[in-house]
Every structure is written in structure tokens, then in C-alpha cells.
Write an enzyme that holds these catalytic residues in place. Structure first.
Site, PDB file in Angstrom:
ATOM      1  N   ARG A  38      78.764  -1.542  88.327  1.00  0.00           N
ATOM      2  CA  ARG A  38      77.880  -1.188  87.203  1.00  0.00           C
ATOM      3  C   ARG A  38      77.995  -2.206  86.073  1.00  0.00           C
ATOM      4  O   ARG A  38      77.070  -2.374  85.289  1.00  0.00           O
ATOM      5  CB  ARG A  38      78.193   0.248  86.745  1.00  0.00           C
ATOM      6  CG  ARG A  38      79.575   0.447  86.191  1.00  0.00           C
ATOM      7  CD  ARG A  38      79.980   1.919  86.160  1.00  0.00           C
ATOM      8  NE  ARG A  38      80.292   2.436  87.504  1.00  0.00           N
ATOM      9  CZ  ARG A  38      80.586   3.703  87.775  1.00  0.00           C
ATOM     10  NH1 ARG A  38      80.589   4.600  86.823  1.00  0.00           N
ATOM     11  NH2 ARG A  38      80.852   4.078  89.012  1.00  0.00           N
TER      12      ARG A  38
ATOM     13  N   LYS B  35      92.464  -0.822  94.970  1.00  0.00           N
ATOM     14  CA  LYS B  35      92.175   0.174  95.994  1.00  0.00           C
ATOM     15  C   LYS B  35      93.390   0.314  96.911  1.00  0.00           C
ATOM     16  O   LYS B  35      94.042  -0.682  97.216  1.00  0.00           O
ATOM     17  CB  LYS B  35      90.981  -0.269  96.847  1.00  0.00           C
ATOM     18  CG  LYS B  35      89.633  -0.157  96.175  1.00  0.00           C
ATOM     19  CD  LYS B  35      88.535  -0.609  97.123  1.00  0.00           C
ATOM     20  CE  LYS B  35      87.178  -0.677  96.434  1.00  0.00           C
ATOM     21  NZ  LYS B  35      86.657   0.630  96.014  1.00  0.00           N
TER      22      LYS B  35
ATOM     23  N   LYS C 161      73.696  -5.989  93.423  1.00  0.00           N
ATOM     24  CA  LYS C 161      75.151  -6.050  93.208  1.00  0.00           C
ATOM     25  C   LYS C 161      75.736  -7.010  94.222  1.00  0.00           C
ATOM     26  O   LYS C 161      75.608  -6.804  95.428  1.00  0.00           O
ATOM     27  CB  LYS C 161      75.777  -4.657  93.358  1.00  0.00           C
ATOM     28  CG  LYS C 161      77.319  -4.678  93.406  1.00  0.00           C
ATOM     29  CD  LYS C 161      77.937  -3.289  93.475  1.00  0.00           C
ATOM     30  CE  LYS C 161      79.446  -3.359  93.684  1.00  0.00           C
ATOM     31  NZ  LYS C 161      80.095  -2.029  93.767  1.00  0.00           N
TER      32      LYS C 161
ATOM     33  N   ASP D  14      87.851  -0.661  89.137  1.00  0.00           N
ATOM     34  CA  ASP D  14      87.164  -0.500  90.415  1.00  0.00           C
ATOM     35  C   ASP D  14      85.722  -0.020  90.224  1.00  0.00           C
ATOM     36  O   ASP D  14      84.949   0.008  91.172  1.00  0.00           O
ATOM     37  CB  ASP D  14      87.949   0.483  91.295  1.00  0.00           C
ATOM     38  CG  ASP D  14      87.591   0.358  92.764  1.00  0.00           C
ATOM     39  OD1 ASP D  14      86.883  -0.606  93.124  1.00  0.00           O
ATOM     40  OD2 ASP D  14      88.017   1.232  93.557  1.00  0.00           O
TER      41      ASP D  14
ATOM     42  N   GLU E 289      83.328  -1.637  89.018  1.00  0.00           N
ATOM     43  CA  GLU E 289      82.925  -2.977  88.573  1.00  0.00           C
ATOM     44  C   GLU E 289      81.448  -3.256  88.816  1.00  0.00           C
ATOM     45  O   GLU E 289      80.841  -4.059  88.102  1.00  0.00           O
ATOM     46  CB  GLU E 289      83.780  -4.039  89.282  1.00  0.00           C
ATOM     47  CG  GLU E 289      83.313  -4.453  90.691  1.00  0.00           C
ATOM     48  CD  GLU E 289      83.340  -3.324  91.706  1.00  0.00           C
ATOM     49  OE1 GLU E 289      84.085  -2.342  91.499  1.00  0.00           O
ATOM     50  OE2 GLU E 289      82.610  -3.404  92.720  1.00  0.00           O
TER      51      GLU E 289
HETATM   52  N1  BES Z   1      82.220  -0.826  95.997  1.00  0.00           N
HETATM   53  C1  BES Z   1      82.707   0.456  95.614  1.00  0.00           C
HETATM   54  C2  BES Z   1      81.896   1.602  96.226  1.00  0.00           C
HETATM   55  C3  BES Z   1      81.948   1.710  97.726  1.00  0.00           C
HETATM   56  C4  BES Z   1      82.873   2.528  98.335  1.00  0.00           C
HETATM   57  C5  BES Z   1      81.029   1.044  98.510  1.00  0.00           C
HETATM   58  C6  BES Z   1      82.903   2.639  99.711  1.00  0.00           C
HETATM   59  C7  BES Z   1      81.043   1.143  99.895  1.00  0.00           C
HETATM   60  C8  BES Z   1      81.993   1.944 100.479  1.00  0.00           C
HETATM   61  C9  BES Z   1      82.656   0.600  94.098  1.00  0.00           C
HETATM   62  O1  BES Z   1      82.855  -0.570  93.385  1.00  0.00           O
HETATM   63  C10 BES Z   1      83.738   1.530  93.692  1.00  0.00           C
HETATM   64  O2  BES Z   1      84.866   1.193  93.892  1.00  0.00           O
HETATM   65  N2  BES Z   1      83.370   2.661  93.134  1.00  0.00           N
HETATM   66  C11 BES Z   1      84.301   3.634  92.677  1.00  0.00           C
HETATM   67  C12 BES Z   1      83.893   4.084  91.305  1.00  0.00           C
HETATM   68  C13 BES Z   1      84.909   4.931  90.600  1.00  0.00           C
HETATM   69  C14 BES Z   1      86.146   4.122  90.296  1.00  0.00           C
HETATM   70  C15 BES Z   1      84.285   5.469  89.343  1.00  0.00           C
HETATM   71  C16 BES Z   1      84.264   4.778  93.675  1.00  0.00           C
HETATM   72  O3  BES Z   1      83.194   5.103  94.186  1.00  0.00           O
HETATM   73  O4  BES Z   1      85.331   5.315  93.957  1.00  0.00           O
HETATM   74 ZN    ZN Z   2      82.317  -2.296  94.333  1.00  0.00          ZN
HETATM   75 MN    MN Z   3      84.890  -1.016  93.078  1.00  0.00          MN
END
Ligand code: BES
Ligand code: ZN
Ligand code: MN
Length: 506
Positions: free
Chosen positions: A354, A280, A268, A350, A352
């Protein structure tokens, strides 16, 4: 880069700026470890009690600096804690050596040359000390003014002299070479993660990969927006379409003429994750330059495998995009047609990672590798589950998942196998498309794994490493781990390639 040499002199005769020795935590205070005999002698056999007087315990992370008064050719002695004294006849765990060496190296910023006289009983021990020292001797100062004289102190330790290794022994020499290649590539991955997102974006990341490919004779192919559109990479394009910097898919391949197995590593590479239109909140995006750590790990692993000349084919796939909100960005509610042909309703922009991974996984599957491993800072939920030092391992093949867990343990990376409960799939049912990019909140890390699985070719062993926790270290430094990018999962990926090359897997 910090230099590493296998020293031909002993601790008493080595000329250096500092000498590092180990102490263990015994029931009645610190115990001097093997390798420190000459130093102990220089302190009249009282090194342990001197250190105890100074408050040292021998616990992990413990570090004491002492002036060397006589009997040594180094002005400074650094005593580092190795943790508990091992059971009778046991050696120190490799990770204890790695961390102690790292702790010492971190404390030696600005120093030119240090001898490491930690307890080494085997080639593996020597390699662990070398790795720890070279990973500890890291500092990201590219954006700090080096011209300023007081900042020159921040330069990492310049030379590591490893004592206790046999400098003319083939196995020790090979271990040193391996440690150098691995640590240099891990440190380069750390640099990539630490580089601010205004300078590291898909195109510039791809350029770094191109330069490395040239240097190490790797094959590389970079798909830009146009090529991605032509190839119907709807996931990567959908995530990248809101940003001024367009997305890229990089394929970087190492092949060995006698290889019998092939691996695909998929990373990724979100060079910045603002969340997109599902922006965010403040407090959650300051560190999101780290969201390409998976791609950096994959890239570093392929280069390391090439430098080691392993008898295995490894293809790295870097799914690079910047996730930004704008008038051209994907909206929550949009439906993307993925590279596989499946449609995805984007309920949350967010989620993204996947989406870009899905396209890369489908593409990687087309080449029919023996196994695929994807690496991603994928979910906050995985951090909730496992904390900030442990990555989760999911997959479609239990023995492959277990093998990766055991390899990680062996190389000193904390990980844990996670399930993919089938009942969580229905949470991603979409009224409009084949699947939605979000499901139930509970078990969010596992939901993401289930999503990815839909894009992996059938009958290919696949594992998914969610490194959201360990990829970026925000707490105080420890061992060889600095603040910022860590290089998480690279040691595991390289060891997996070595095992595969040796025919020890599947
Ligand atoms: N890049 C983030 C996950 C992340 C969070 C990595 C904190 C490192 C530190 C990912 O893209 C994300 O935003 N995931 C969301 C998914 C949700 C919207 C289903 C999450 O984990 O909140
Ligand atoms: Zn991310
Ligand atoms: Mn994200």
C-alpha cells in the site's frame, strides 16, 4: 513461443503429431462434441464408448490419449473433457473451451504440432480455444538445463493448428491475432513472476520494460532512487531503502492519436517481500517473488494494448521495490512523508504494498486519467475471504467496480466485488502521523483498500484489484493454469481497455 495457425484442412486430413477433440459429460457417459466427427468415424462411430471403457467421463480436466489406428493423419488422439453437455441450442461456455484446450496443450509437452478440433460455433469460441491452447503451452524452464536430452521433452507444444475457424475470414484472423498477442504477453508476465528474485529486482524489471517499450514504440520513463528522492516519493523509497537493490518507478505509456479516453493502470511491484523488519516467518516468504505480479500484469496489459493498436491511451505505472530487513530498512514506528505530502506511520513493514501503491496512485492521479485501476498481491486477508482463484474488486465508483466484475466474468477470470466499510478507517488513525499503514485485522483486505483510496485523486473513477489469491498458483495445474505465475487480471485489463476504446464505458 508456440505458433498458432488457422488450419485449412479438416480433422481427417490434417498432418500433425496429435489431434485434440472434445467430449462432454452426458447423463449416460461421455458424449462426443462437434469437431470430433472425423475421429469418431475413424473409430467406427464408437469413440464415446471406447473413451468410456478407458474411464473418460467428459468432466472438466478429464484427458484421455488414444492411438489413431486408421482414417486419420495423426498418430495420437487426445480427448479432453468440456464439462456438462450444454442445454439444448446452447454452446459450450468460452471458459470450458479455454480450459479444455489448456488441459490438452499441457499434456502435449514435447510435441511439435497438434490440431485442435474442439467445438467452435463462433469467433469467440475460436478465440477461447486459441487462448487456452497458447496459455496451456507454457513451461518455465529458464533455470533448468535444456542441454540435457531428457529435459528437451519439457519444451511446450510448438505449434497449434486451430480447426473449425475460417482461415480466410477477417474476424477469425483478428481473433487469432488477438489471442497470440494476449497469450504471449500473459506468458511473459508469468515468466517475470516465476523469475527468482535474485535475478528479477527493480532495476532488472525496469530494464525488461525498457526493452519492450523500444520494441513496441511505447514511451517510458524510469525514476531511480535519486530521481525518487528528488521527487519526494517517500512511500516507494521507504519500502525500498532496506534492500541492496534500489527501488524504481516506471511509467510506460501507450497513446493513440485518435484516443478519446485515457486509463491509468498501477501495479504493485515488490520483487521480493520478506516482510522487512516485520519479517515474515518461515513458510510465508518462499513464494514472495510473486509480489510483483500486479506490476507484471500492468506491464503486460499495456504492451498488449499497444500490440492491438487500441484507440485509447493507457499509462502503466510500475511501483518497484524490494522489501528487505537491514540496518537501513524502515523500522516499525518510522513515519514516511508520502509523494502526496501525507504522513504515514509504518506500524508494520510487511504492509508495504500500500505504501508503494500510494505514491504511484497519487502520481497517476496528477495526469487526470478517466479511470485508474490498481492491481496488487496486497493482502493475505483477501485470500482468506475469497480463496486462491478469485480476486477482490474494490473502488470508489460502484458502476465502475461492477463493470470490471462483469468484464472479468466475460473473459473467464474469477472475481468478486468487495465493500470498503467507512468504519474501518478509524482503525488506521495514528497518534503520530496522518494515517497508519495498518488497521484492524478483521477485514484486512478492505482496510488496505481504504488506505489506498486516500491517495487517489478526487473525482477519478478508481478500482483496486487484490490478486493475492490468483496471482500465483501453488496447487496442481488445471486447464491453462500452471504452477507459479498465472498472469491473473491481464485479460480483464485488456478487455477493459477495449471496452473503453469502443466507448462502451463512462
Ligand atoms: N504481499 C503480501 C500479501 C500476500 C500474502 C500476497 C500472501 C500473496 C500471498 C503483503 O505485502 C502483506 O504482507 N500483507 C500483510 C498485511 C498486514 C501486515 C497488514 C498481510 O496480508 O498479512
Ligand atoms: Zn507484499
Ligand atoms: Mn508484505
Amino acid at each position: 513461443m508456440t505458433a498458432l495457425t488457422l488450419s485449412t484442412s479438416g480433422a481427417a486430413t490434417l498432418r500433425a503429431d496429435a489431434l485434440v477433440v472434445g467430449i462432454a459429460k452426458g447423463p449416460k457417459g461421455p458424449v462426443v462434441a462437434a469437431g470430433a466427427e472425423a475421429v469418431d468415424k475413424a473409430f467406427d462411430g464408437k469413440l464415446a464408448s471406447v473413451l468410456e471403457t478407458l474411464g473418460a467421463s467428459g468432466a472438466e480436466g478429464d484427458l484421455t490419449k488414444l492411438p489413431a489406428l486408421s482414417g486419420l493423419k495423426t498418430p495420437l488422439v487426445v480427448a479432453v473433457g468440456l464439462g456438462p453437455v450444454p442445454e439444448k441450442d446452447d454452446a459450450f461456455p468460452a471458459e470450458a473451451l479455454r480450459r479444455a484446450a489448456g488441459t490438452a496443450a499441457r499434456a502435449l509437452v514435447g510435441v511439435k504440432k497438434a490440431g485442435f478440433a474442439l467445438p467452435i460455433e463462433s469467433v469467440e469460441d475460436a478465440e477461447a480455444v486459441a487462448e487456452g491452447a497458447l496459455l496451456g503451452a507454457y513451461n518455465f524452464t529458464a533455470y533448468q538445463d535444456q542441454a540435457d536430452e531428457k529435459d528437451a521433452k519439457k519444451l511446450p507444444l510448438a505449434e497449434v493448428a486451430l480447426l473449425g475457424a475460417k482461415p480466410r475470414d477477417k474476424a477469425f484472423k483478428a481473433a487469432a491475432e488477438r489471442a497470440i498477442a494476449l497469450a504471449e504477453e500473459i506468458n511473459r508476465a508469468r515468466d517475470l513472476v516465476n523469475t527468482p528474485p535474485n535475478d528479477l529486482y527493480p532495476e532488472s524489471f525496469a530494464a525488461v520494460a525498457q526493452a519492450a517499450a523500444k520494441e513496441h514504440g511505447l514511451k517510458i520513463q524510469v525514476l531511480d532512487e535519486k530521481a525518487l528522492a528528488k521527487g519526494n516519493y517517500g512511500g516507494i523509497l521507504g519500502v525500498g531503502q532496506g534492500a541492496a537493490h534500489g527501488p524504481r518507478l516506471v511509467k510506460i505509456s501507450y497513446t493513440h492519436p485518435k484516443a478519446e479516453k485515457s486509463l491509468a493502470y498501477v501495479g504493485k511491484g515488490i520483487t521480493y517481500d520478506s516482510g522487512g523488519i516485520s519479517l515474515k516467518p518461515a513458510g510465508h516468504n518462499e513464494t514472495m517473488k510473486c509480489d510483483m505480479a500486479g506490476a507484471a500484469a500492468v506491464f503486460a496489459s499495456v504492451v498488449t494494448v499497444a500490440r492491438l493498436g487500441l484507440k485509447v491511451n493507457v499509462t502503466g505505472w510500475l511501483a518497484l521495490a524490494e522489501n528487505m530487513p537491514s540496518g537501513t530498512a524502515t523500522r516499525p514506528g518510522d513515519v514516511l512523508r508520502m509523494y502526496s505530502g501525507k504522513t504515514v506511520e509504518v506500524l508494520n513493514t510487511d504492509a508495504e504494498g500500500r505504501l508503494v501503491l500510494a505514491d504511484a496512485l497519487t502520481r497517476a492521479s496528477e495526469e487526470n486519467p478517466d479511470a485508474i485501476v490498481d492491481v496488487a498481491t496486497l493482502t493475505g486477508a483477501m485470500m482468506m475471504a475469497l480463496g486462491s482463484r478469485t480476486f477482490g474488486i474494490m473502488g470508489n465508483d460502484e458502476s465502475f467496480r461492477t463493470a470490471i466484475h462483469e468484464i472479468a466474468e466475460e473473459v473467464g477470470e474469477q472475481s468478486w466485488p468487495m465493500p470498503m466499510p467507512a468504519e474501518l478507517r478509524k482503525g488506521m488513525n495514528s497518534d503520530t502521523a496522518d494515517i497508519a499503514n495498518m488497521g484492524e485485522r478483521m477485514g484486512g483486505g478492505l482496510v488496505a483498500g481504504l488506505f489506498l483510496q486516500e491517495f487517489v485523486g478526487e473525482d477519478i473513477a478508481w478500482a483496486h484489484l487484490d490478486i493475492a489469491g490468483p496471482a500465483f498458483h501453488e496447487a496442481a495445474p488445471f486447464g491453462y493454469t500452471h504452477k507459479g505465475g498465472t498472469g491473473s487480471s491481464i485479460r480483464t485489463l485488456v478487455k477493459l481497455a477495449e471496452r473503453t476504446a469502443d466507448g462502451d464505458l463512462g
